[in-house]
Write a protein that holds these residues in place. Structure first.
Motif, short mmCIF file in Angstrom:
data_model
loop_
_atom_site.label_atom_id
_atom_site.label_comp_id
_atom_site.label_asym_id
_atom_site.label_seq_id
_atom_site.Cartn_x
_atom_site.Cartn_y
_atom_site.Cartn_z
N ALA A 37 0.84 -1.21 0.00
CA ALA A 37 0.00 0.00 0.00
C ALA A 37 0.87 1.25 0.00
O ALA A 37 0.57 2.22 -0.71
N ALA A 38 1.96 1.24 0.77
CA ALA A 38 2.87 2.38 0.80
C ALA A 38 3.53 2.58 -0.55
O ALA A 38 3.70 3.72 -1.01
N ARG A 39 3.89 1.49 -1.22
CA ARG A 39 4.51 1.59 -2.55
C ARG A 39 3.52 2.20 -3.54
O ARG A 39 3.87 3.09 -4.31
N HIS A 40 2.27 1.76 -3.50
CA HIS A 40 1.25 2.31 -4.39
C HIS A 40 1.03 3.80 -4.12
O HIS A 40 0.90 4.59 -5.06
N GLU A 41 1.01 4.18 -2.85
CA GLU A 41 0.83 5.59 -2.50
C GLU A 41 2.01 6.42 -2.98
O GLU A 41 1.84 7.52 -3.51
N ALA A 42 3.24 5.91 -2.82
CA ALA A 42 4.42 6.62 -3.31
C ALA A 42 4.37 6.78 -4.82
O ALA A 42 4.71 7.85 -5.35
N GLU A 43 3.95 5.76 -5.52
CA GLU A 43 3.82 5.85 -6.98
C GLU A 43 2.76 6.89 -7.37
O GLU A 43 2.96 7.67 -8.30
N ARG A 44 1.67 6.92 -6.64
CA ARG A 44 0.60 7.89 -6.92
C ARG A 44 1.10 9.31 -6.70
O ARG A 44 0.88 10.20 -7.53
N LEU A 45 1.83 9.52 -5.61
CA LEU A 45 2.36 10.85 -5.32
C LEU A 45 3.43 11.25 -6.34
O LEU A 45 3.49 12.42 -6.75
N ALA A 46 4.26 10.31 -6.77
CA ALA A 46 5.27 10.60 -7.78
C ALA A 46 4.61 10.99 -9.10
O ALA A 46 5.07 11.92 -9.78
N GLU A 47 3.54 10.30 -9.47
CA GLU A 47 2.82 10.65 -10.69
C GLU A 47 2.19 12.03 -10.59
O GLU A 47 2.22 12.80 -11.54
N ARG A 48 1.66 12.35 -9.41
CA ARG A 48 1.06 13.67 -9.21
C ARG A 48 2.12 14.76 -9.31
O ARG A 48 1.93 15.77 -9.98
N LEU A 49 3.28 14.55 -8.66
CA LEU A 49 4.37 15.53 -8.73
C LEU A 49 4.87 15.68 -10.16
O LEU A 49 5.10 16.79 -10.64
N SER A 50 5.02 14.58 -10.86
CA SER A 50 5.46 14.63 -12.25
C SER A 50 4.48 15.43 -13.10
O SER A 50 4.90 16.24 -13.94
N ALA A 51 3.19 15.23 -12.89
CA ALA A 51 2.18 15.98 -13.64
C ALA A 51 2.29 17.47 -13.36
O ALA A 51 2.19 18.30 -14.28
N VAL A 52 2.54 17.84 -12.11
CA VAL A 52 2.70 19.25 -11.75
C VAL A 52 3.94 19.82 -12.43
O VAL A 52 3.90 20.90 -13.03
N LEU A 53 5.06 19.11 -12.35
CA LEU A 53 6.31 19.61 -12.93
C LEU A 53 6.24 19.69 -14.45
O LEU A 53 6.88 20.55 -15.05
N GLU A 54 5.47 18.82 -15.06
CA GLU A 54 5.32 18.87 -16.51
C GLU A 54 4.38 19.98 -16.95
O GLU A 54 4.48 20.49 -18.06
N SER A 55 3.45 20.39 -16.08
CA SER A 55 2.47 21.40 -16.46
C SER A 55 2.89 22.82 -16.11
O SER A 55 2.25 23.76 -16.57
N THR A 56 3.95 23.00 -15.35
CA THR A 56 4.39 24.33 -14.98
C THR A 56 4.92 25.09 -16.20
O THR A 56 5.33 24.49 -17.19
N MET A 57 4.89 26.39 -16.14
CA MET A 57 5.41 27.23 -17.22
C MET A 57 6.94 27.23 -17.22
O MET A 57 7.56 27.61 -18.20
N ASP A 58 7.53 26.83 -16.10
CA ASP A 58 8.99 26.83 -15.97
C ASP A 58 9.61 25.54 -16.50
O ASP A 58 8.98 24.49 -16.50
N SER A 59 10.86 25.68 -16.90
CA SER A 59 11.69 24.50 -17.13
C SER A 59 12.19 24.09 -15.76
O SER A 59 12.48 24.93 -14.91
N VAL A 60 12.29 22.78 -15.52
CA VAL A 60 12.74 22.26 -14.23
C VAL A 60 13.84 21.25 -14.47
O VAL A 60 13.70 20.37 -15.31
N LEU A 61 14.93 21.41 -13.72
CA LEU A 61 16.04 20.46 -13.78
C LEU A 61 16.48 20.20 -12.35
O LEU A 61 16.60 21.15 -11.57
N VAL A 62 16.69 18.94 -11.99
CA VAL A 62 17.07 18.58 -10.62
C VAL A 62 18.42 17.87 -10.68
O VAL A 62 18.64 17.01 -11.53
N VAL A 63 19.32 18.27 -9.76
CA VAL A 63 20.63 17.63 -9.65
C VAL A 63 20.80 17.09 -8.24
O VAL A 63 20.21 17.60 -7.29
N ASP A 64 21.62 16.06 -8.11
CA ASP A 64 21.91 15.54 -6.77
C ASP A 64 23.10 16.32 -6.18
O ASP A 64 23.60 17.26 -6.79
N ARG A 65 23.54 15.93 -5.00
CA ARG A 65 24.62 16.67 -4.31
C ARG A 65 25.95 16.57 -5.05
O ARG A 65 26.85 17.36 -4.82
N SER A 66 26.07 15.60 -5.96
CA SER A 66 27.29 15.45 -6.76
C SER A 66 27.13 16.09 -8.14
O SER A 66 27.92 15.82 -9.04
#
Length: 149
Positions: A37-66
């Protein structure tokens, strides 16, 4: 219940008893169901975040600490002329001309100071002016930007 049974053979090679092991797997099953259930919820939240980041007017790029690229949305991909092979690559190897630029100075300062920065700068390799917002995170940094040429 989980049940395992096996015959116990006597000296003659014939079964003389039956061995049965019974285990209560209620807690293990409950833990597995909760993890699923936690895995399904995490996948649902990741899909929601992805939809938000794809629909924003901004370009978005994420880098790790390296400084490895871990995500970019379709707008960043088009604006910076990236493809899916850029995921996992060092930002400064993807953009070597910018390794000592204002972008690098501001991004490194933001990462070191753990503070948001905003600035405008000309991205010479692409011939565009960008409005930049860099936001450090526990995993690295999120870059939000748009062409203001």
């Amino acid at each position: 219940m989980d049940v395992i049974t096996a015959p116990v053979f006597g000296a003659s090679g014939k079964p003389i008893r039956m061995l049965a092991i019974w285990r209560d797997v209620t807690e293990a099953r409950k833990a597995r169901d909760e993890a699923e259930a936690a895995r399904h919820e995490a996948e649902r939240l990741a899909e929601r975040l992805s939809a938000v980041l794809e629909s924003t007017m901004d370009s978005v790029l994420v880098v790790d600490r390296s400084w490895r690229i871990s995500y970019f949305n379709i707008k960043a991909m088009r604006l910076l002329q990236l493809d899916e092979h850029a995921i996992g690559l060092d930002l400064w190897k993807v953009f070597p001309a910018d390794g000592n630029s204002v972008f690098a100075i501001e991004f490194r300062w933001a990462m070191a100071d753990r503070s948001n920065v905003s600035f405008e700068e000309y991205l010479e390799p692409r011939g565009i002016w960008l409005e930049m917002h860099a936001a450090p995170t526990s995993e690295g940094m999120s870059l939000f930007f748009r062409d203001i040429t």
